[in-house]
Design an enzyme around this catalytic site. Structure first.
Site, short mmCIF file in Angstrom:
data_model
loop_
_atom_site.label_atom_id
_atom_site.label_comp_id
_atom_site.label_asym_id
_atom_site.label_seq_id
_atom_site.Cartn_x
_atom_site.Cartn_y
_atom_site.Cartn_z
N GLU A 1 0.89 -1.16 0.00
CA GLU A 1 0.00 0.00 0.00
C GLU A 1 0.92 1.21 0.00
O GLU A 1 1.57 1.50 1.01
CB GLU A 1 -0.91 -0.03 1.23
CG GLU A 1 -1.94 1.08 1.26
CD GLU A 1 -1.51 2.21 2.16
OE1 GLU A 1 -1.11 3.26 1.59
OE2 GLU A 1 -1.55 2.08 3.39
N CYS B 1 -1.16 8.85 3.54
CA CYS B 1 -1.07 8.24 2.21
C CYS B 1 -2.32 8.53 1.40
O CYS B 1 -2.32 8.39 0.18
CB CYS B 1 -0.83 6.75 2.32
SG CYS B 1 -2.08 5.87 3.29
#
Length: 681
Positions: free
Chosen positions: A255, A294
Site C-alpha cells: 500500500e 497516504c
C-alpha cells in the site's frame, strides 16, 4: 533518554543505544533504537512453534472475542498513548485518528469475526454445487489458516493505527505477526506493544515487534508466510524484488503513497454548498497530520473558469491555520514527524514549484508558535498552482509527503478524468458534485485508477468521514503507483490471510470437511424433533422430513385476505391461464408459512427465536391441488459465546429448508437463522 526495545520470542530485547530519535516539535533527542541485532531465526521459530499453535487452539469466534477485549483495554489506557503521540507532532485530533481509530478497527474486526465467520477454523466459501448428474459428486471452496507468519512493515505516519489495522484481520485469520514500524515514530508503537503485552490477552507468539532493521528476516521466510508493506512506492519495489520472496512465491502486498486527487464537478458554482465543501475538504486533507497521510489530497482539479477563485479560497482558509507545538491551545497543525521528512518535503516543493506558482506557502504563513519550535520539523501548508497540467508531468509524478497540494484546471469532465488518471493509480479520489448524471458518468471511469471513490455533496456531507479516512468495512489500497494491493474491506481482509482451496467429493464428505450440511449429504433422523435439542447436543445433519399438506383454493383465499396480497396470479383464473404458469398459483409467502407449520415444534424448548432468512428462493410454482412437504436440517452452528439476561448461554443455528412437491421437485429453498439455548449450568 530511553532505549527502545524489540519484543521478540515473548521477551523485551535491546539495551544498547543506537539511532537517536527526535521530538518533532523541538528537535530534542527523546529515544534511541537499540543496537543489538535480532535473531530472526529465533523470532520465526517462536512464531511457528508457539504462535501458530496457540492461535489455532482458538477458533474465529474466540479470536474475535479477544480482539474486542483488547480494543476495550487500549481505550482504557489511551491517554498514555496520547501523551507520547504529541512528540510525533500530532495534534489531539491527529492522534485521535491514530489511537482511537486503531482501537475502533479492532472493534470493527471483532464484530466482523462474530457476525461473518464460523466456529472452528474452516470457512466454507460455498455453496457447494454438484459435479455429477446423480448428486454423488460435488465441489466447493474452503478457506483455512495458512500455517505461516505475517510480516508487516509499516510507515511512520500512523504508528498505532498502522499496526492495528493489519494486525486485526491477521489475528482473526489465525496468523502470528512480526511487525516492523518505521523508526522515526517507533517509540509510540513500542508503547502500544507494551500495553498489549501488559493486557495479557494475546496468546504467546501472536505478535512480535522489531525496532530498527529487519536484517535477514525476509530472506528466512517460507512459502506459507506473507509480507505486507506500507510506505513509498520506491521502497515497495525494492522489497518486492527480494530474491527469497520471488523464488518462493511469497505473497507481498503493498500500500504505497500516491497522488490522490479531488475533482470539483463542472456543475458546481461558487454559490453552491458543494463549493465550500470542496474548499474545506482540501484544506482539511492538507493540514490533518500535517498532510502526512497516504490518502491526502495531492492534486486539486477544478474547472478552468474557477481556478483563481478556488486557489484564493483555499489560501484564505490556510492563512487561518495556526501552526506550532500541538500542546499550545489553538494550534491546528503540528510539525512533520522528523527533520529528515522536513528536508524531503522542502526539496519536493522546490521541484513542484519550478515553472508553477506558489499561491500559499512559507512566505504567506505565520511562524510556528511555541517554545523551541525553531528546531522543529515544521513546514507551512503549501498550495501550488499549475496552469498547464497536461504538459507539466511533475505534478502527476512527484509527491511531497506533507501539507502540500497542487491545484490545476481542466476544460471539461473527460479532461478531468484523464488528468486524475495521470497519477498512474491512487488510493482514493473524490468527486464533489450535486449532479447525479455527472457522478454516474465519472465514477465508473475513475474506478479503474483509484482504489476508493468518495462522492461528496451536501447530503453526504452530513455524515461523511471524509476523503482521507480509510474505513474497516471498505477496501484500502489502489492500482498502479498505489501498490496494487488491498487492505481492510471487511471480511475480505481476513480472507487475504487465509488459503483458499477447492474441495471435491461426495456431499457427505464435503459436509464433514466444511462442518456445514451440504445438500445430498447423509442426514440423521430420529424420533426427537431437532428443535428439542439444546445447542450442545444438536449435530450438523440432524434432520426432520415432515408430513404432507395439499394446497387448496381456500388456503390461497385465506392467505390473500390475511396478507392483503390479491395479485392476479393468485386470484384471476383467466389471466393466470394466459401466464407462463398456465394456472393460478399459491403465494410464495404462503408456501413459506405452510412449510413453517409443517416443521415447527410449537411447545417451549431450546429454540428461542427465529431472527432471519437467508438465500430464499421460490424455485417452482405451487398450484391448487399440489402437495408440499419440507425437510429441515441443521446446517451450521456458531457458538458466539453469549448469554442472555438470565445468564443462559446461546448459540446461533442455521437450518437448511427444502420444500418439495408431490413429484419431489424443489419448490422453495432457504436458510432459517435461530437462537438456540445451551444447557443451564
Amino acid at each position: 533518554m530511553k532505549t527502545l526495545q524489540s519484543y521478540i520470542a515473548g521477551q523485551w530485547f535491546g539495551k544498547e543505544a543506537a539511532q537517536p530519535l527526535h521530538n518533532a516539535i523541538d528537535g530534542s533527542v527523546i529515544y534511541h533504537t537499540h543496537a543489538e541485532q535480532i535473531d530472526f531465526a529465533a523470532a520465526l521459530q517462536f512464531a511457528r512453534q508457539q504462535g501458530i499453535k496457540n492461535l489455532l487452539v482458538l477458533d474465529f469466534q474466540q479470536r474475535a472475542a479477544i480482539l474486542r477485549s483488547l480494543a476495550k483495554y487500549l481505550n482504557e489506557h489511551k491517554e498514555e498513548l496520547y501523551a507520547i503521540s504529541v512528540q510525533t507532532g500530532a495534534t489531539r485530533n491527529d492522534s485521535w485518528i491514530d489511537i482511537e481509530g486503531g482501537a475502533g478497527t479492532l472493534f470493527a474486526y471483532a464484530s466482523i469475526g462474530t457476525n461473518e465467520f464460523p466456529s472452528g477454523n474452516v470457512f466454507h466459501e460455498g455453496p457447494a454445487f454438484p459435479l455429477g448428474k446423480q448428486g454423488h459428486f460435488s465441489g466447493t471452496h474452503i478457506l483455512v489458516p495458512r500455517g505461516g507468519v505475517a510480516v508487516h512493515i509499516n510507515a511512520f505516519n500512523f504508528p498505532v493505527w498502522g499496526l492495528l489495522e493489519k494486525f486485526a484481520p491477521t489475528f482473526l485469520a489465525g496468523m502470528p505477526c512480526i511487525v516492523k514500524p518505521a523508526s522515526a515514530t517507533s517509540y509510540l508503537t513500542e508503547a502500544l506493544l507494551r500495553q498489549i503485552d501488559a493486557s495479557g490477552l494475546l496468546p504467546a507468539g501472536s505478535l512480535q515487534l522489531v525496532i530498527g532493521s529487519t536484517g535477514d528476516l525476509l530472506d528466512r521466510l517460507e512459502e506459507s508466510d506473507l509480507v505486507t508493506f506500507t510506505g513509498s512506492a520506491d521502497t515497495a519495489a525494492k522489497l518486492k524484488a527480494n530474491q527469497n520472496l520471488v523464488q518462493r512465491s511469497i505473497p507481498f502486498t503493498a500500500e504505497a503513497d500516491s497522488l490522490n486527487c479531488a475533482i470539483l464537478g463542472p456543475d458546481v458554482t461558487p454559490d453552491d454548498e458543494e463549493f465550500d465543501l470542496f474548499v474545506k475538504e482540501v484544506v482539511r486533507e492538507m493540514t490533518t497530520k500535517a498532510g502526512q497521510k497516504c490518502t491526502a489530497i495531492r492534486r486539486v482539479l477544478v474547472p478552468q473558469t474557477l481556478l483563481e477563485l478556488v486557489a484564493e479560497k483555499i489560501s484564505a482558509r490556510l492563512a487561518k491555520i495556526t501552526i506550532g507545538d500541538p500542546r499550545v491551545e489553538g494550534v491546528r497543525m503540528g510539525p512533520l514527524a522528523s527533520k529528515a521528512q522536513q528536508h524531503d518535503v522542502r526539496e519536493r516543493i522546490a521541484v513542484l514549484a519550478a515553472g508553477n506558482q506558489i499561491a500559499f506557502g512559507e512566505a504567506q504563513s505565520a511562524a510556528p508558535v511555541g517554545e523551541g519550535v525553531a528546531n522543529g520539523a515544521f513546514v507551512a501548508p503549501t498550495l501550488i498552482v499549475c496552469r498547464n497540467p497536461l504538459e507539466n508531468t511533475r505534478v502527476h509524478d512527484v509527491e511531497a509527503f506533507g501539507p502540500v497540494s497542487t491545484i490545476m484546471p481542466y476544460a471539461d469532465l473527460p479532461e478531468a478524468i484523464a488528468l486524475a488518471a495521470k497519477g498512474r493509480g491512487s488510493l482514493v479520489a473524490s468527486l464533489v458534485t450535486k449532479d447525479v448524471q455527472i457522478a454516474a458518468t465519472a465514477i465508473p471511469l475513475m474506478a479503474a485508477w483509484h482504489g476508493r471513490l468518495l462522492i461528496l455533496d451536501s447530503e453526504a456531507a452530513k455524515e461523511s468521514t471524509g476523503h482521507g479516512s480509510p474505513l474497516p468495512q471498505l477496501k484500502h489500497g489502489g492500482p498502479g503507483r498505489a501498490g496494487g494491493g488491498e487492505e481492510l474491506g471487511g471480511a475480505r481482509a481476513v480472507k487475504h490471510y487465509l488459503q483458499r482451496a477447492a474441495v471435491q467429493g461426495s456431499p457427505t464428505m464435503l459436509a464433514a470437511v466444511t462442518r456445514e450440511h451440504v445438500r445430498g449429504a447423509a442426514v440423521r433422523e430420529s424420533e426427537i424433533h431437532p428443535f428439542r435439542h439444546y445447542f450442545e447436543d444438536l449435530q450438523i445433519g440432524d434432520s426432520l422430513l415432515t408430513h404432507r399438506r395439499t394446497v387448496s383454493e381456500a388456503d390461497i383465499c385465506a392467505f390473500g385476505g390475511l396478507s392483503g396480497d390479491y395479485f392476479y396470479m393468485h386470484f384471476d383464473e383467466i389471466a393466470a391461464k394466459e401466464s407462463p404458469f398456465g394456472k393460478r398459483i399459491a403465494h410464495g409467502y404462503f408456501v413459506l408459512s405452510a412449510a413453517a407449520g409443517l416443521f415447527v415444534s410449537p411447545a417451549p424448548g431450546p429454540v428461542l427465536a427465529n431472527y432471519g432468512l437467508d438465500t430464499l428462493r421460490f424455485v417452482k410454482p405451487v398450484g391448487i391441488g399440489d402437495t408440499i412437504r419440507a425437510r429441515l436440517t441443521c446446517k451450521r452452528k456458531i457458538d458466539r459465546q453469549k448469554k442472555d439476561v438470565n445468564g443462559v448461554g446461546q448459540g446461533v443455528v442455521a437450518w437448511d429448508v427444502e420444500v418439495t412437491n408431490q413429484d419431489n421437485e424443489l419448490v422453495a429453498s432457504y436458510d432459517i437463522l435461530t437462537l438456540v439455548a445451551k444447557k443451564a449450568v
